[in-house]
Design an enzyme around this catalytic site. Structure first.
Site, PDB file in Angstrom:
ATOM      1  N   ARG A   1      58.138  77.553  15.291  1.00 37.25           N
ATOM      2  CA  ARG A   1      57.903  76.297  15.999  1.00 37.25           C
ATOM      3  C   ARG A   1      57.827  76.526  17.510  1.00 37.25           C
ATOM      4  O   ARG A   1      57.067  75.866  18.203  1.00 37.25           O
ATOM      5  CB  ARG A   1      58.977  75.271  15.661  1.00 37.25           C
TER       6      ARG A   1
ATOM      7  N   GLU B   1      55.082  56.718  11.949  1.00 39.82           N
ATOM      8  CA  GLU B   1      54.034  57.709  11.701  1.00 39.82           C
ATOM      9  C   GLU B   1      52.668  57.078  11.456  1.00 39.82           C
ATOM     10  O   GLU B   1      51.635  57.651  11.826  1.00 39.82           O
ATOM     11  CB  GLU B   1      54.417  58.616  10.523  1.00 39.82           C
TER      12      GLU B   1
ATOM     13  N   SER C   1      62.135  69.053  18.451  1.00 38.98           N
ATOM     14  CA  SER C   1      62.267  69.868  17.236  1.00 38.98           C
ATOM     15  C   SER C   1      60.992  70.656  16.940  1.00 38.98           C
ATOM     16  O   SER C   1      61.056  71.806  16.524  1.00 38.98           O
ATOM     17  CB  SER C   1      62.585  68.982  16.023  1.00 38.98           C
TER      18      SER C   1
ATOM     19  N   HIS D   1      58.058  72.201  10.263  1.00 30.59           N
ATOM     20  CA  HIS D   1      59.176  72.296   9.327  1.00 30.59           C
ATOM     21  C   HIS D   1      58.690  72.297   7.880  1.00 30.59           C
ATOM     22  O   HIS D   1      59.253  71.649   7.010  1.00 30.59           O
ATOM     23  CB  HIS D   1      60.196  71.185   9.584  1.00 30.59           C
TER      24      HIS D   1
END
Lengths: 281, 325
Positions: free
Chosen positions: B17, B65, B44, B116
Site C-alpha cells: 500500500r 462509497e 490506510s 487491502h
C-alpha cells in the site's frame, strides 16, 4: 449556439407539446417505455434546452465549457432523446428506433452512446453524485459551467441521493442545480402510500440546500426560478427546485392512471392521446 | 514464514500500500489530470500521499462509497483522470452498481484501487477483507483487471493505468511483497503475463503475493527434481491466453494460486482458457468457500492453505496426475 435563442412563452409551450407528441410516438412504436414519467418534466426540460438556460453546442456535444444536464431519472430517456434531437444533436428519425436492437437510442440512457447523453442512468439514485463530480472538475479546471440534474421523486428514497446532497453542501456546489420532478408517484403507487418523502422541503434544507418550489408545468415560473438560481450561484449553496408536476401530464386518462408507469400507450390509446395533445395547440 | 525467502527474493520493507501511495504521487506529479477520490481511508490506503502534496486534486468524499464512485465518474466527465481509492471490500460491495453504470457501462477512463485485497490485512478480520474482489470485477465487462505482484509492478501498473482505454481495477495490499522485478525497466505490459521462472514439468500460475509464494514453491520442488515454470498473471483481464496455452502445451500441468476465493477468481478463469485451448491436469490453491477470521496474516495464510507449502503439495499432485494421464 442555441443558448442565446430566445423563444416566446407560447413558442416554448408549443415546443413542450411537440416533445410530448414525440415521447408518445417513440414509446408507442417501441411498445414499451415510460411515457407518463417522461411527460411530467417536459416543461422543465423545455425551459432548460429551449428557454436559453443551457449553454450547449449540438455540433460539438462534448464542448468542455457546456452546461451539463444529467437525466438522473433514466426512465425518462424518451424525453431526453426527443429534447436532444429537437436541439439539433441528431436527426429526429433516430427517435423512432427507440429500444430497437442495434440502436444507440437505448431504453435507458447510456453515456456517450448518443451525442449529448452525459450519463448512464436507469438504476436510480446515481445522477446527483455525477453532477457533483462535474462541479468539482469544472472548478478545478477553472470553467464556469453549471450542472443541472433532473431527479425523480421516487429515487429520493435512495441513500446515494442524500450522500450526494450532504457532499454537495460540504463542497459548496453553488453551481449545482437539482430539479426534482415531484409527480407524487413511483412505480407501484402514490409515494405517500408506498414510502413517503415528506417533509421534503425540510429534508433538503437540513442538508444545506436552498430550496425553491414551483409549478413544474408553468413554463414562466420554471424559467424565472432557473434565472433566480443562476443569480444565487455565488452563495455557494447548492440549489434545488422542487417542481410540482402531474405524472402523465397532457393526457387525461394517463394522468388518472399511475399504472402507465413503464407502459406504453397502445395504438388506440395513442390516437386519443394525440387528439388531446392536438387540442391544446 | 517469510515470503520469497526460499526463492532468494530481495525483501521490501514497505507494505504494498505504501508502494502504491508512492506510485500514485509520482503519477500525480507528472500528470495534472490525475485526481484522487478517497473514501476516508487515505491514511490506510496511502492515497493521502497525494493529499499532502496536491490537496486541490484530492477529494475525501467520506464514508459513502456510492457517492464516491459517482463523484469520481463525474470528474472523468469533466476531463480529469480519477483514481477512486478505498478498501476493495467496501468499495466493490457498497458501490457495485455505481461502478457498473457510471464506470463500466459508461466505459470511462478511470482507475479503481481496491486496497487491502485478500486476507493478509489480517487482524481487522473478515469484514474488511477483500476476498471476492476479483470475482466481482470479473462480473463487470470493459474493466482491465490488474493484480501487481511486487513493488515494481505496482509502480508500473499505476503509471500505465491512464493510458489504458476504459476503466481499470488495480488491487493493492496491506503487506510487503518481495521484489520480483527490477524497479527500473520493469517488464510490464498490460495483458501480457510474465514468465518469472522457467520449467518444463508444470506451471504455477499466480497473481499478487502468490507469485512470490509460487517462486518459493518452485525452489522446493526443484530440490525434488521437479522443475516448475512460474507465470505472473498480473493482468486478469484481458487474459494472456497465449501464455496459458503455452503453459498447458509445454508443461502439461498447471497449479493456480491466488489470495482470493476459488470461485470466480483468477484460477477459474484460467481453467476456462485451459479447458478450451488444451485441457491438462490442474490444481487450485485459494480460499475454499469460507470467510476467514481475524489473525496474524502469516498464521491465516497457513491455516487456510495459501502458503508455498500448499503450492508444493498441489504441484506434486498435479505432476502425478499428468504422469497418470
Amino acid at each position: 449556439m442555441k443558448s442565446t435563442a430566445t423563444k416566446s412563452y407560447d413558442e416554448l409551450r408549443e415546443q413542450a407539446r411537440q416533445l410530448r407528441l414525440d415521447v408518445l410516438e417513440m414509446t408507442t412504436k417501441a411498445g414499451s417505455g415510460h411515457p407518463s414519467s417522461s411527460w411530467s418534466p417536459v416543461e422543465v426540460v423545455t425551459a432548460l434546452y429551449f428557454g436559453g438556460m443551457l449553454r450547449y453546442r449540438p455540433d460539438e456535444p462534448w464542448w468542455p465549457e457546456r452546461d451539463r444536464f444529467i437525466m438522473s431519472k433514466g426512465h425518462a430517456a424518451p424525453l431526453l432523446y426527443a429534447a436532444l434531437s429537437h436541439a439539433g444533436y441528431f436527426e429526429r428519425e433516430e427517435l423512432w428506433r427507440l429500444r430497437d436492437v442495434g440502436s444507440p437510442v437505448q431504453g435507458h440512457p447510456i453515456q456517450g452512446m448518443m451525442p449529448g447523453v452525459e450519463a448512464t442512468t436507469g438504476s436510480l439514485g446515481q445522477g446527483l453524485s455525477l453532477g457533483l463530480g462535474h462541479v468539482l472538475g469544472g472548478r478545478l479546471a477553472g470553467k464556469n459551467y453549471r450542472v443541472y440534474v433532473l431527479l425523480g421523486d421516487g429515487e429520493c428514497e435512495a441513500g446515494q441521493i442524500w450522500e450526494a446532497a450532504m457532499a454537495a453542501a460540504h463542497f459548496k456546489a453553488g453551481n449545482l442545480v437539482a430539479i426534482l420532478d415531484y409527480n407524487k408517484f413511483q412505480e407501484t403507487g402514490p409515494i405517500s402510500r408506498e414510502i413517503a418523502l415528506e417533509p421534503l422541503v425540510d429534508k433538503w434544507k437540513s442538508f444545506g440546500w436552498n430550496v425553491h418550489e414551483v409549478n413544474g408545468h408553468d413554463i414562466e415560473e420554471v424559467l424565472s426560478t432557473l434565472q433566480l438560481v443562476k443569480q444565487l450561484e455565488a452563495t455557494g449553496q447548492p440549489q434545488i427546485i422542487i417542481a410540482h408536476t402531474i405524472k402523465g401530464k397532457g393526457v387525461s386518462f394517463v394522468e388518472a392512471d399511475f399504472t402507465f408507469h413503464g407502459r406504453a400507450l397502445n395504438a388506440e390509446q395513442a390516437e386519443l392521446a394525440r387528439e388531446e395533445l392536438d387540442a391544446t395547440r | 514464514m517469510q515470503l520469497g525467502k526460499q526463492a532468494g527474493l530481495k525483501l521490501s520493507d514497505a507494505p504494498l500500500r505504501n508502494v502504491f501511495g508512492d506510485a500514485l504521487l509520482d503519477l500525480a506529479k507528472s500528470n495534472p489530470k490525475v485526481v484522487v477520490l478517497d473514501g476516508d481511508l487515505g491514511n490506510s490506503t496511502k492515497a493521502e500521499y497525494v493529499r499532502n502534496e496536491f490537496p486541490e486534486r484530492f477529494f475525501n468524499i467520506g464514508i459513502a462509497e456510492s457517492n464516491l464512485v459517482g463523484v469520481g465518474a463525474g470528474l472523468a466527465g469533466a476531463g480529469f483522470y480519477p483514481f477512486i481509492v478505498s478498501f476493495s471490500s467496501f468499495l466493490l460491495c457498497n458501490a457495485y452498481d455505481q461502478i457498473r453504470l457510471a464506470v463500466a457501462m459508461s466505459e470511462i477512463d478511470a482507475t479503481i484501487i481496491g486496497s487491502h485485497g485478500g486476507i493478509t490485512l489480517g487482524k481487522d478480520g473478515p469484514t474488511q477483507m477483500g476476498i471476492e474482489d476479483l470475482a466481482l470485477m470479473g462480473g463487470l465487462p470493459t474493466f482491465t483487471i490488474i493484480v501487481p505482484s511486487d513493488p515494481a509492478t505496482m509502480h508500473a501498473a499505476v503509471k500505465a493505468a491512464p493510458d489504458i482505454k476504459g476503466p481499470v481495477f488495480i488491487r493493492s495490499s496491506r503487506v510487503p511483497m518481495p521484489f520480483i522485478y527490477p524497479m527500473e525497466d520493469t517488464p510490464f505490459e498490460v495483458g501480457k503475463a510474465n514468465v518469472v521462472r522457467e520449467g518444463t514439468d508444470l506451471t504455477i500460475i499466480g497473481c499478487g503475493m502468490m507469485v512470490s509464494a509460487g517462486l518459493d514453491a518452485a525452489a522446493v520442488l526443484a530440490e525434488e527434481g521437479i522443475e516448475a515454470r512460474v507465470l505472473d498473471l498480473h493482468t486478469i483481464r484481458p487474459m494472456d491466453i497465449g501464455a496459458i496455452a503455452a503453459a498447458a502445451s509445454e508443461t502439461g500441468a498447471i497449479v493456480c494460486a491466488e489470495e482470493h476465493l476459488l470461485q470466480g477468481g483468477m484460477g477459474s478463469n484460467v481453467a476456462r482458457v485451459v479447458a478450451e485451448e488444451n485441457p491438462v491436469p490442474m490444481r487450485f490453491v485459494g480460499l475454499k468457500d469460507v470467510y476467514v477470521e481475524s489473525g496474524d496474516p502469516w498464521d491465516l495464510l497457513k491455516k487456510y492453505n495459501l502458503t508455498a507449502d500448499d503450492i508444493v503439495a498441489a504441484g506434486r499432485e498435479v505432476v502425478k496426475a499428468k504422469k497418470a494421464a
